[in-house]
Design an enzyme around this catalytic site. Structure first.
Site, mmCIF file in Angstrom:
data_model
loop_
_atom_site.group_PDB
_atom_site.id
_atom_site.type_symbol
_atom_site.label_atom_id
_atom_site.label_comp_id
_atom_site.label_asym_id
_atom_site.label_seq_id
_atom_site.Cartn_x
_atom_site.Cartn_y
_atom_site.Cartn_z
ATOM 1 N N ASP A 77 -7.435 -11.746 -4.241
ATOM 2 C CA ASP A 77 -6.904 -12.865 -4.925
ATOM 3 C C ASP A 77 -6.582 -12.281 -6.312
ATOM 4 O O ASP A 77 -7.709 -11.873 -6.930
ATOM 5 C CB ASP A 77 -7.601 -14.141 -5.105
ATOM 6 C CG ASP A 77 -7.008 -15.313 -5.923
ATOM 7 O OD1 ASP A 77 -5.829 -15.338 -6.187
ATOM 8 O OD2 ASP A 77 -7.958 -16.156 -6.440
ATOM 9 N N ARG A 94 -6.922 -13.258 -14.987
ATOM 10 C CA ARG A 94 -7.622 -14.055 -15.970
ATOM 11 C C ARG A 94 -8.828 -13.083 -16.970
ATOM 12 O O ARG A 94 -8.662 -13.236 -18.021
ATOM 13 C CB ARG A 94 -8.327 -15.328 -15.406
ATOM 14 C CG ARG A 94 -9.026 -16.057 -16.514
ATOM 15 C CD ARG A 94 -9.786 -17.324 -15.947
ATOM 16 N NE ARG A 94 -8.812 -18.123 -14.955
ATOM 17 C CZ ARG A 94 -9.050 -18.319 -13.786
ATOM 18 N NH1 ARG A 94 -10.146 -17.686 -13.088
ATOM 19 N NH2 ARG A 94 -8.014 -18.844 -12.952
ATOM 20 N N LYS A 113 0.819 -1.288 -0.088
ATOM 21 C CA LYS A 113 -0.017 -0.039 -0.037
ATOM 22 C C LYS A 113 0.742 1.294 -0.246
ATOM 23 O O LYS A 113 0.677 2.132 -0.750
ATOM 24 C CB LYS A 113 -0.972 0.026 1.327
ATOM 25 C CG LYS A 113 -2.147 -1.096 0.818
ATOM 26 C CD LYS A 113 -3.308 -0.906 2.040
ATOM 27 C CE LYS A 113 -4.248 -2.091 1.898
ATOM 28 N NZ LYS A 113 -4.580 -2.580 0.592
ATOM 29 N N THR A 167 -9.653 -0.163 -4.403
ATOM 30 C CA THR A 167 -10.259 -1.157 -3.314
ATOM 31 C C THR A 167 -10.422 0.034 -2.123
ATOM 32 O O THR A 167 -9.615 0.994 -2.171
ATOM 33 C CB THR A 167 -9.525 -2.200 -3.130
ATOM 34 O OG1 THR A 167 -8.287 -2.088 -3.190
ATOM 35 C CG2 THR A 167 -9.910 -3.425 -4.152
ATOM 36 N N GLY A 168 -11.038 -0.260 -1.204
ATOM 37 C CA GLY A 168 -11.400 0.582 0.098
ATOM 38 C C GLY A 168 -10.261 1.310 0.673
ATOM 39 O O GLY A 168 -9.756 2.431 0.666
ATOM 40 N N THR A 169 -9.262 0.436 1.482
ATOM 41 C CA THR A 169 -8.366 0.888 1.850
ATOM 42 C C THR A 169 -7.066 1.631 1.146
ATOM 43 O O THR A 169 -6.544 2.689 1.654
ATOM 44 C CB THR A 169 -7.598 -0.422 2.830
ATOM 45 O OG1 THR A 169 -8.648 -0.713 3.601
ATOM 46 C CG2 THR A 169 -6.507 0.506 3.783
ATOM 47 N N THR A 170 -7.017 1.108 0.176
ATOM 48 C CA THR A 170 -5.912 1.312 -0.810
ATOM 49 C C THR A 170 -6.468 2.914 -1.439
ATOM 50 O O THR A 170 -5.512 3.875 -1.342
ATOM 51 C CB THR A 170 -5.679 0.439 -2.055
ATOM 52 O OG1 THR A 170 -5.140 -0.573 -1.444
ATOM 53 C CG2 THR A 170 -4.590 1.126 -3.031
ATOM 54 N N ASP A 204 1.912 -8.672 -3.208
ATOM 55 C CA ASP A 204 3.067 -9.073 -2.402
ATOM 56 C C ASP A 204 3.366 -10.424 -2.640
ATOM 57 O O ASP A 204 2.476 -11.410 -2.146
ATOM 58 C CB ASP A 204 2.869 -8.788 -0.883
ATOM 59 C CG ASP A 204 3.924 -9.212 -0.136
ATOM 60 O OD1 ASP A 204 4.924 -9.988 -0.392
ATOM 61 O OD2 ASP A 204 3.832 -8.696 1.227
ATOM 62 N N ASP A 206 -11.837 -6.190 -4.942
ATOM 63 C CA ASP A 206 -11.537 -6.685 -6.056
ATOM 64 C C ASP A 206 -12.515 -7.353 -7.190
ATOM 65 O O ASP A 206 -12.249 -7.297 -8.295
ATOM 66 C CB ASP A 206 -10.382 -7.660 -5.669
ATOM 67 C CG ASP A 206 -10.917 -8.813 -4.911
ATOM 68 O OD1 ASP A 206 -11.548 -8.682 -4.122
ATOM 69 O OD2 ASP A 206 -10.183 -10.077 -5.331
ATOM 70 N N HIS A 220 -6.480 -13.125 3.856
ATOM 71 C CA HIS A 220 -7.623 -11.793 3.697
ATOM 72 C C HIS A 220 -7.498 -11.109 2.540
ATOM 73 O O HIS A 220 -8.554 -10.337 2.141
ATOM 74 C CB HIS A 220 -7.601 -11.219 5.053
ATOM 75 C CG HIS A 220 -6.518 -10.243 5.203
ATOM 76 N ND1 HIS A 220 -5.423 -10.436 5.856
ATOM 77 C CD2 HIS A 220 -6.401 -8.702 4.866
ATOM 78 C CE1 HIS A 220 -4.711 -9.624 5.931
ATOM 79 N NE2 HIS A 220 -5.457 -8.392 5.369
ATOM 80 N N SER A 224 -13.233 -2.882 0.479
ATOM 81 C CA SER A 224 -11.981 -3.263 0.612
ATOM 82 C C SER A 224 -11.774 -4.720 -0.029
ATOM 83 O O SER A 224 -12.671 -5.343 -0.163
ATOM 84 C CB SER A 224 -11.665 -3.352 2.232
ATOM 85 O OG SER A 224 -12.274 -4.231 2.845
#
Length: 135
Positions: A90, A96, A12, A34-37, A80, A60, A87, A54
């Site tokens: 993916d 894909r 992040k 996404t939420g936190t990012t 990472d 995602d 959590h 998030s």
């Protein structure tokens, strides 16, 4: 262009650094995260970002739904590969979908920078043609 920004927990801060360094380019486009990012980026820049849930709550997958409808043009997902947590989002399903729909996808800082510089030079304009073909 519509750009999604996603990062695993340990990436992040790197995403914030990327967004700060390329803020002038990113501000010219519609951004999703996404939420936190998204929150972390908005706290450190003047960028406006549409935030989804998030990652652990399905953000995602919300971005993946946009990809499936051809409503996304570029995804930067700083992952990472060594210490990702159960959590965290993916990457495989999203990757894909991007391959199926020909959406450029960066998983690390180097590729992200190359794609953002190409975006600045107009080299991703072929995505506009994809949208025209869809209509």
């Amino acid at each position: 262009m519509r750009i999604a920004l996603i990062a695993h927990d340990r990436k992040k801060e790197e995403m914030v650094q990327l967004a700060t360094a390329y803020e002038a380019i990113l501000q010219q486009h519609k951004l999703y995260a996404t939420g936190t990012t998204g929150t972390r980026i908005m706290e450190s820049t003047s960028l406006e970002i549409t935030r989804f849930l998030s990652g652990p709550l399905g953000g995602d997958q919300q971005i993946g739904a946009m990809v499936a409808r051809n409503e996304m043009d570029l995804i930067i997902f700083l992952r990472d590969p060594l210490t990702s947590q159960p959590h965290e989002p993916d990457i495989i399903a999203l990757l894909r979908l991007c391959d199926v729909h020909r959406i450029p996808f960066a998983t690390n800082m180097g590729t992200a920078e190359i794609l953002l510089k190409a975006l600045e030079r107009g080299e991703l304009a072929w995505r506009d043609i994809v949208h025209e073909e869809q209509n």
